[in-house]
Design a protein around this motif. Structure first.
Motif, mmCIF file in Angstrom:
data_model
loop_
_atom_site.group_PDB
_atom_site.id
_atom_site.type_symbol
_atom_site.label_atom_id
_atom_site.label_comp_id
_atom_site.label_asym_id
_atom_site.label_seq_id
_atom_site.Cartn_x
_atom_site.Cartn_y
_atom_site.Cartn_z
ATOM 1 N N SER A 209 -9.808 34.560 33.185
ATOM 2 C CA SER A 209 -8.722 34.499 34.156
ATOM 3 C C SER A 209 -8.780 35.694 35.099
ATOM 4 O O SER A 209 -9.372 36.740 34.793
ATOM 5 N N LEU A 237 -2.448 35.044 31.798
ATOM 6 C CA LEU A 237 -3.208 33.901 31.300
ATOM 7 C C LEU A 237 -4.252 34.414 30.312
ATOM 8 O O LEU A 237 -5.406 34.656 30.661
ATOM 9 N N SER A 240 -6.598 32.962 24.880
ATOM 10 C CA SER A 240 -6.136 31.972 23.915
ATOM 11 C C SER A 240 -5.614 30.693 24.578
ATOM 12 O O SER A 240 -5.473 29.657 23.917
ATOM 13 N N ARG A 241 -5.351 30.744 25.890
ATOM 14 C CA ARG A 241 -4.807 29.586 26.593
ATOM 15 C C ARG A 241 -5.837 28.888 27.487
ATOM 16 O O ARG A 241 -5.499 27.918 28.168
ATOM 17 N N TYR A 242 -7.088 29.357 27.498
ATOM 18 C CA TYR A 242 -8.079 28.755 28.385
ATOM 19 C C TYR A 242 -8.282 27.272 28.056
ATOM 20 O O TYR A 242 -8.383 26.433 28.948
ATOM 21 N N GLU A 244 -6.237 25.182 26.729
ATOM 22 C CA GLU A 244 -5.064 24.440 27.194
ATOM 23 C C GLU A 244 -5.145 24.178 28.696
ATOM 24 O O GLU A 244 -4.848 23.069 29.159
ATOM 25 N N MET A 245 -5.563 25.192 29.463
ATOM 26 C CA MET A 245 -5.659 25.026 30.915
ATOM 27 C C MET A 245 -6.744 24.014 31.281
ATOM 28 O O MET A 245 -6.574 23.206 32.213
ATOM 29 N N MET A 274 2.431 30.329 36.779
ATOM 30 C CA MET A 274 2.893 30.283 35.388
ATOM 31 C C MET A 274 4.416 30.335 35.409
ATOM 32 O O MET A 274 5.026 31.402 35.513
#
Length: 425
Positions: A209, A237, A240-242, A244-245, A274
């Motif tokens: 990110s 961001l 851990s959320r990559y 999900e994106m 976000m």
């Protein structure tokens, strides 16, 4: 390999710098390039929008891979033209490039693909746009539909500001044909993040990110620019959320374009807000951002040429994106007055002193070499980029390096990375 990079900005200097590190690469050409790219390869005096001349050059010089940097050649169809001539090109076709070339097209694709984005209306008539604004109120965002060098977006806090933006774009034609149609959408509250992925139609390799800084002055004040600095990773961001994106905003678009017969190859860049209700897509770009490209490539630990060839051949599943764990931060040094009127021809010195401080690279954008010296020729002149173990370390080193660079009438923001530091990065 012989590589042709198309473009003339700081992004193209970063691409040339990184690609030159590959053992696969023998020669690099940059069309038209700048003062920095001339240090990494051979500049070629061909405009980034002159597709016939670019194709002729690629064939004459037996180019093995074309890497388009900016949006213009992609929207014009450089991928289609190169592939028709038998030259590999890492980028989307003209249809896919509409994700950036037309805000209305991007919104329509997002709606069809189920990608979360702000409520919107599309208008090719100023009176209809004004009526929509008066009915829905402010704050709203008014966007020129076409390409406007990152500047055709107005976040209007009042109805009057929104109406003025419509008049500016559609009546006074501040952005030319780009403002023939406008998108008016609800303003979203939150913090922005940039999420870029390399794609080959099906496989998605996420880059870390990043966070861009569009406004010209500190604390996000003043008019929008092409970008005044960026850093990676962005704490808003986390890694851990990559996944999900990817599932939320990248794969649905890839599936939709496959359904339409136009698999997307290249860089798909989601500009995210976000929000308290979850991530929402503000816009898509179809290439590396500038200045996000500079810190991102500072962090890339792999062979970019091999990765791009794999992408162009539909083999991204065979490769990875190894990254340095450090944070990278870039500060754009612009000419005072940008994005309005600004002086040109200013001599630049101190780049070597800045780079001697440590893991620092000064990427050149609006520059040219004149009598052995670097001279400014554009609004965004340099992107001084540094690596650090933490965001604070990268920020401190970048600004220490900025202080070493000497250029009359220079302007830069002093708060690049501040939002990440507030999050405890």
């Amino acid at each position: 390999m012989r590589i042709l990079i198309v473009g003339s900005g700081g992004r193209e200097h970063a691409l040339a710098w990184k690609l030159r590190q590959s053992p696969l690469v023998k020669d690099i050409f940059i069309a038209p390039g700048n003062g920095g790219t001339a240090l990494e390869g051979t500049n070629v005096p061909i405009s980034d929008g002159d597709l016939p001349a670019l194709v002729r050059f690629a064939l004459d010089e037996k180019i093995d891979l074309v890497v388009p940097g900016p949006e213009l050649p992609l929207v014009l169809g450089i991928k289609d033209a190169m592939v028709a001539a038998g030259v590999p090109c890492f980028g989307p076709d003209a249809y896919g490039a509409q994700l950036e070339g037309s805000k209305a097209f991007a919104k329509e694709v997002m709606r069809a693909a189920g990608v979360p984005t702000a409520a919107f209306g599309v208008f090719d008539n100023a009176d209809a746009a004004r009526a929509y604004i008066r009915q829905n109120g402010a704050p709203v965002v008014v966007k020129a539909d076409g390409l406007a060098a990152g500047k055709g977006v107005v976040v209007a806090r009042t109805v009057d500001e929104a109406l003025e933006a419509v008049d500016d774009m559609m009546v006074r034609r501040a952005f030319g044909d780009a403002g023939d149609r406008v998108v008016v959408e609800s303003a979203l509250a939150g913090e922005e993040a940039s999420f870029l992925c390399l794609c080959d139609g099906e496989t998605v390799l996420p880059l870390p990110s990043a966070q861009d800084h569009k406004a010209v002055f500190d604390n996000d004040q003043g008019p929008n620019t092409g970008g005044m600095g960026a850093y990676s990773p962005a704490p808003v961001l986390p890694e851990s959320r990559y996944g999900e994106m990817i599932d939320l905003v990248i794969r649905p678009v890839l599936r939709e374009l496959i359904k339409r017969g136009h698999p997307f190859t290249g860089v798909l860049y989601a500009g995210l807000m976000m929000t308290a209700e979850g991530p929402m897509v503000l816009e898509f770009n179809t290439r590396f951002g500038d200045p996000e490209c500079q810190p991102l490539l500072m962090r890339l630990d792999g062979d970019l040429a091999a990765i791009m060839v794999a992408g162009a051949q539909g083999r991204l599943h065979e490769t990875t994106l190894p990254l340095k764990r450090e944070t990278a931060l870039g500060v754009v040094m612009a000419a005072k007055g940008y994005p309005g009127n600004y002086a040109k021809g200013m001599t630049i010195s101190g780049i070597e002193d800045a780079e001697a401080l440590g893991p620092v690279k000064v990427f050149q954008a609006g520059t040219e070499q004149r009598d052995g010296a670097s001279v400014s020729r554009g609004g965004r002149v340099l992107c001084v980029t540094a690596l650090g173990d933490t965001l604070a370390d990268a920020q401190a080193l970048a600004y220490k390096a900025v202080a070493k660079v000497r250029m009359d009438n220079a302007h830069y923001r002093s708060d690049i990375g501040a939002k990440g530091l507030k999050r405890g990065a």
